[in-house]
Design an enzyme around this catalytic site. Structure first.
Site, short mmCIF file in Angstrom:
data_model
loop_
_atom_site.label_atom_id
_atom_site.label_comp_id
_atom_site.label_asym_id
_atom_site.label_seq_id
_atom_site.Cartn_x
_atom_site.Cartn_y
_atom_site.Cartn_z
N SER A 151 18.51 8.12 3.73
CA SER A 151 18.57 7.32 4.14
C SER A 151 18.08 7.00 5.66
CB SER A 151 18.50 6.32 3.05
OG SER A 151 18.05 4.86 3.16
N ASP A 188 12.39 2.74 6.92
CA ASP A 188 13.68 3.59 7.58
C ASP A 188 13.55 4.39 7.73
OD1 ASP A 188 13.54 3.79 5.03
OD2 ASP A 188 15.60 3.59 4.85
N ASP A 235 13.68 7.35 5.47
CA ASP A 235 12.80 7.55 3.88
C ASP A 235 12.07 7.25 3.41
OD1 ASP A 235 14.96 6.47 2.92
OD2 ASP A 235 15.31 7.11 1.40
N THR A 238 24.44 -5.92 -6.97
CA THR A 238 23.48 -6.11 -6.43
C THR A 238 23.16 -3.93 -6.35
OG1 THR A 238 25.21 -6.67 -5.18
CG2 THR A 238 24.24 -5.11 -3.85
N GLU A 287 15.82 -7.31 -2.28
CA GLU A 287 17.22 -7.06 -2.66
C GLU A 287 17.27 -7.43 -0.81
OE1 GLU A 287 19.87 -3.84 -2.92
OE2 GLU A 287 18.58 -2.67 -1.44
N LYS A 307 12.51 0.52 -4.78
CA LYS A 307 12.05 0.01 -3.67
C LYS A 307 11.29 0.74 -3.41
CE LYS A 307 16.71 1.29 -1.15
NZ LYS A 307 17.26 1.65 -1.67
#
Length: 588
Positions: A141, A298, A300, A376, A400, A414
């Site tokens: 990521s 970002d 990825d 989370t 989030e 996401k």
């Protein structure tokens, strides 16, 4: 016989030097396989990501899947990768993906291996679309460039949750010796078990996200201009295709950052969450081309940051909570006004994680749909969304605060690609009403109540100090008593998800799952404030998230901000005690 001359040479050199300290670092302990899979630096030894540790991990995962799915050899798995690479150890996401594919194929398991780099959300999409048993994405990521990772999805299209992490971890321990064909990379070239889903997914995914496109005519005509950056990652091509699917003119791509580059040469950290530093080149391009909105993925492409030029000429970078508020409002409004969905509003849901803004709760209360919070991380939201969908509910949106958004039920994780194009359509629609994103955000807060958030962290490298800090909060005024106040702020409720205590429940037991291995306490204050303190699973940080929720009608934003600032100062002073605990502040 050495299989990878580069990692072999690194180890040989250390042996020749008699460097016990470094060898201990490389071979002292194996990388831990958790719910987020693996995440570590590439390099030699069992504590790093390399050919051998990828083979061992995949052997364990393969055995675990065989135990759980009798039809694994019929259905198979999907494997994707990003553009990361590490010259000195010869490791790269593409090589790791190939070795993982090889492991499955040697056991007769069909593998859908993407032939080129893809955004992370394409893996969960493919699991669901092709009804596969599992998915693997090789990516780190937005971590620093030397890192890589191995992220795992279950057959439901969501990231794994416990107990799968423990089961896979145990299976890895039991399958450490490479199988006979582990290194034979010719194996997959000729295998009938190898499939390439790249062309199919590039068609089907962009067809599926068009179900979220409601204003094609406005998109065609808008003169709003967008800048997009993929921050040296995989996003460029896919965001261009998404804009095309929505009939929007393509965004201007930041030329220095549009092509994948594992060195991330123009940024200190390839993480758009870091705000303005990562966006410097985007601001310059936007000024040059007269674009008002910047979309940043970002590396990825599963996260999205958004910035908008204000009338003052300044750029506003939206926080994850602010964009969550805008997208939540937009997606609900589109559902209400345009949806062909015949389900009643009582069957409509939105989700967010417990450390994210409660703005969706306020919208849900007023509009009559359901809001739920989860622990989370998107693994919890993805799994909960699937449960609700299986019960016939519509899950419209989940988000989030760490700039992650799930806007489209075809991906239960996401997705920064669909979020980027949906944000662009929302901005184009608002422009026809002469509204900017910032003005609409204020309108959302005016209607549903202002939600002001502030989050930060302290760095602490000593686990004992962290433990002590949280023990102190649990024994604040004598044994087993939590704080009754924080400076001048009265505490009205406490939820401790490490121990499972919740003062607001009749039986004092928390509803959300608890985890003894991580620290997390949420304080509710009499003034409408909420603050959560938690440890990070991947970094030496103690994080806090605070929010002040005002009822609709209280529009003195400056006063609310001042009140929240004072609450945060009290939280730092009385609960963190940074001087006493020698905590290092987040540096801007």
């Amino acid at each position: 016989y050495q299989q990878n001359p580069k990692t072999y040479a690194i180890v040989k050199q250390l042996l020749a030097e008699g460097n016990a300290g470094e060898l201990q670092k490389y071979f002292g302990s194996r990388m831990e396989f958790g719910t987020a899979g693996l995440r570590a630096a590439m390099g030699a030894g069992i504590s790093h990501m390399n050919d051998l540790t990828i083979i061992q991990t995949t052997q364990g995962f393969c055995r675990y899947l065989e135990k759980n799915f009798s039809d694994l050899k019929k259905r198979g798995v999907v494997i994707g990768f990003d553009a990361r690479a590490h010259l000195s150890s010869g490791g790269s996401s593409k090589r790791f993906a190939g070795l993982a594919a090889n492991t499955f194929i040697s056991q007769g398991v069909p593998v859908y291996l993407f032939s080129d780099i893809i955004p992370t959300p394409f893996v969960p999409y493919t699991v669901t679309h092709l009804k596969l048993c599992a998915g693997i994405m090789v990516t780190a990521s937005h971590n620093p460039k030397q890192d890589n990772g191995y992220k795992v999805y279950w057959e439901n299209g969501a990231q794994i949750i416990s107990p799968h992490d423990k089961g896979i971890s145990q299976a890895i321990e039991e399958n450490q010796e490479p199988w006979p064909q582990a290194w034979d990379d010719k194996l997959i070239d000729s295998s009938p078990l190898l499939h390439d889903p790249y062309a199919m997914v590039n068609k089907e995914y962009f067809k599926d996200i068009q179900k979220q496109c409601f204003y094609r005519n406005i998109n065609k005509e808008t003169n709003l201009k967008f800048v997009h950056t993929s921050v040296h990652g995989v996003g460029h091509k896919f965001v261009q295709l998404a804009f095309k699917a929505f009939d929007l003119s393509p965004p201007f791509a930041v030329p220095e950052q549009k092509d994948p580059d594992p060195d991330f040469p123009t940024v200190k950290y390839p993480n758009p969450e870091e705000g303005k530093g990562v966006l410097t080149l985007s601001f310059a391009l936007a000024e040059k081309d007269g674009a008002r909105i910047i979309l940043a993925n970002d590396p990825d492409a599963d996260r999205l940051a958004v910035a908008e030029k204000q009338e003052s000429g300044e750029w506003k970078v939206f926080s994850g909570n602010e964009l969550g508020a805008l997208l939540g409002w937009w997606i609900f409004t589109c559902w209400k006004n345009n949806s062909r969905d015949t389900r009643a509003i009582k069957d409509v849901y939105m989700l967010s994680s417990t450390v994210s803004s409660k703005i969706l709760r306020a919208i849900a209360l007023k509009e009559g749909f359901h809001f739920e919070e989860t622990l989370t991380g998107f693994k919890w939201m993805g799994n909960r969304a699937k449960q609700l969908m299986d019960q016939g509910k519509a899950v419209l949106f989940a988000f989030e605060e760490a700039i992650g958004y799930m806007c489209c039920p075809a991906v239960l994780d996401k997705d920064g690609v669909s979020a980027a194009v949906i944000t662009a359509e929302m901005a184009s629609f608002l422009a026809t009403r002469n509204l900017s994103l910032s003005q609409q955000l204020k309108a959302v807060y005016d209607e549903y109540g202002f939600h002001i958030t502030k989050a930060s962290y302290f760095i602490c490298h000593d686990p004992k100090v962290i433990q002590q800090l949280f023990d102190n909060l649990r024994n604040f005024d004598g044994k087993n008593t939590y704080p009754k106040s924080c400076g001048r702020f009265k505490v009205s409720g406490i939820r401790d998800l490490t121990t499972g205590y919740d003062s607001s429940q009749p039986d004092q037991k928390a509803i959300l799952p608890t985890s003894k291995s991580s620290q997390m306490i949420t304080f509710t204050f009499a003034n409408g404030g909420v603050a959560t303190m938690r440890t990070s699973g991947t970094e030496p940080k103690i994080k806090y998230y605070s929010e002040l929720c005002a009822p609709p009608g209280n529009s003195d934003v400056e006063q609310l901000k001042k009140e929240l600032d004072e609450l945060v100062n009290a939280l730092e002073k009385h609960f963190f005690q940074p001087e006493k605990n020698k905590l290092q502040r987040k540096t801007e």
